[in-house]
Design an enzyme around this catalytic site. Structure first.
Site, PDB file in Angstrom:
ATOM      1  N   SER A   1      56.836  23.295  70.339  1.00 29.29           N
ATOM      2  CA  SER A   1      56.989  23.075  68.937  1.00 29.29           C
ATOM      3  C   SER A   1      57.125  24.582  68.351  1.00 29.29           C
ATOM      4  O   SER A   1      58.135  25.405  68.950  1.00 29.29           O
ATOM      5  CB  SER A   1      55.851  22.511  68.183  1.00 29.29           C
ATOM      6  OG  SER A   1      56.166  22.277  66.763  1.00 29.29           O
TER       7      SER A   1
ATOM      8  N   MET B   1      52.078  23.951  67.276  1.00 27.09           N
ATOM      9  CA  MET B   1      50.704  23.666  66.376  1.00 27.09           C
ATOM     10  C   MET B   1      50.314  22.182  66.682  1.00 27.09           C
ATOM     11  O   MET B   1      51.483  21.540  66.764  1.00 27.09           O
ATOM     12  CB  MET B   1      50.993  24.146  65.072  1.00 27.09           C
ATOM     13  CG  MET B   1      51.896  23.343  64.230  1.00 27.09           C
ATOM     14  SD  MET B   1      51.940  23.788  62.451  1.00 27.09           S
ATOM     15  CE  MET B   1      53.314  22.850  61.667  1.00 27.09           C
TER      16      MET B   1
END
Length: 350
Positions: A168, A283
């Site tokens: 991500s 995250m």
């Protein structure tokens, strides 16, 4: 608690207002100034020392990419790029992420701008925690070049062994570093990267032009095979069926994401003994639970370590659950993938 101080840089007064509105009233965030061009932004960075910038990619005079390069060289700090969804904007966004930007989101074109910017406060908080190298950009790891790449046997074939990677925030640099180790006849690899569709297509095209294996956004029904690296599209979950064909799902987000790493990993649990799962920077916790299921089913697993993760979230949650077999710095993950899959194929052939 000290607030995260944000500088908004955009040549459009309307966009500046929309971004400021999206951040107003959120705990721990304060918009300290706005700049209409890169030159104003340069002066405001010097005088006000913001913690995080939002930066328009396309601006008159000095564009966002040129300003980003100068900022990361002289006064590095977390930057979130704001880009159009056009092909040109997507290409620039991916370039910015490779230069050290933490994340990139698309500008609202039509519809509700509040929906487009609703994740911006969380991104600001995430960016404020991101690790930057002293010279600017993300924490840097040495990518392998042609002269230092690990030697791979000419007869190396992956057979039914496959790699699944979740990433991500910070994933563009991480994936580029990992995949730069891949030979043309690499293990068949699936990747779920949290990113809008247009940006993913630009990323895949950029990697495909610079790396040995074929890299592309997956199409429904195509076969995963050695020498292929397939990205989940930006608006659908990607799974693999029992005949090694890609299936794309129009189902709701999971863990707040579509595509979701957990959805991809879950589809691979029935063949876990032939899977190497890799959790990179990002995250949240997407991928952690199903990585544990994969490991319990016999899969090999790798997690990026804290020191080289831009955001030590996804790999941290996987590590805390016991899903990570080996935790490695970024520059060792690519060689480890090749070594572990080659060793596993040799063992299975005996």
């Amino acid at each position: 608690m000290r607030k995260t101080r944000v500088l908004i840089v955009d040549d459009s007064a309307t966009q500046r207002r929309l971004i400021a509105h999206a951040l107003e009233g959120h705990d721990g965030i304060e918009v300290i100034a706005e700049a209409a061009d890169a030159y104003q932004a340069r002066d405001l960075v010097k005088t006000m020392n913001p913690d995080v910038l939002t930066l328009d990619v396309e601006m008159p005079g000095m564009n966002g990419l040129e300003f980003l390069a100068r900022l990361m060289k002289s006064r590095p700090r977390p930057v979130i790029m704001i880009s159009s969804y056009t092909r040109r904007g997507a290409d620039a966004a991916v370039q910015a992420l490779g230069m050290g930007a933490i994340a990139c989101i698309g500008k609202p074109a039509a519809g509700n701008p509040d929906e487009v910017y609703r994740h911006l406060p969380d991104l600001i908080r995430t960016a404020a925690r991101a690790r930057l190298s002293p010279a600017g950009g993300h924490v840097k790891s040495r990518p392998y070049g042609p002269s230092t790449a690990p030697i791979v046997d000419e007869n190396f074939r992956s057979g039914h062994w496959m790699v699944a990677i979740g990433s991500s925030t910070g994933g563009v640099e991480a994936l580029t570093t990992v995949l730069s180790n891949y030979p043309s006849q690499c293990p068949p690899t699936l990747i779920t990267q949290h990113m809008p569709g247009n940006f993913l297509r630009s990323l895949a095209a950029r990697l495909n032009s610079n790396l040995s294996p074929e890299v592309k956004v997956a199409d429904a029904g195509e076969v995963l095979a050695p020498g292929r690296v397939l990205f989940a599209p930006g608006d659908r979950h990607m799974i693999l069926d029992r005949s090694d064909r890609i299936v794309l799902l129009n189902t709701p987000p999971e863990n707040g994401h579509c595509p979701s790493v957990d959805v991809m990993y879950r589809s691979l649990v029935p063949r876990a003994r032939h899977v190497l799962a890799v959790q990179l920077t990002g995250m949240g916790a997407d991928g952690a639970q199903e990585m544990l299921a994969l490991r319990m089913g016999g899969a090999r697993t790798i997690g990026q370590d804290e020191a080289t993760s831009t955001i030590y979230g996804m790999p941290a949650r996987a590590f805390e659950l016991g899903a990570v077999e080996r935790q490695l710095p970024l520059d060792r993950i690519g060689p480890a993938i090749l070594d572990m899959t080659r060793t596993a194929e040799t063992a299975q052939a005996r």
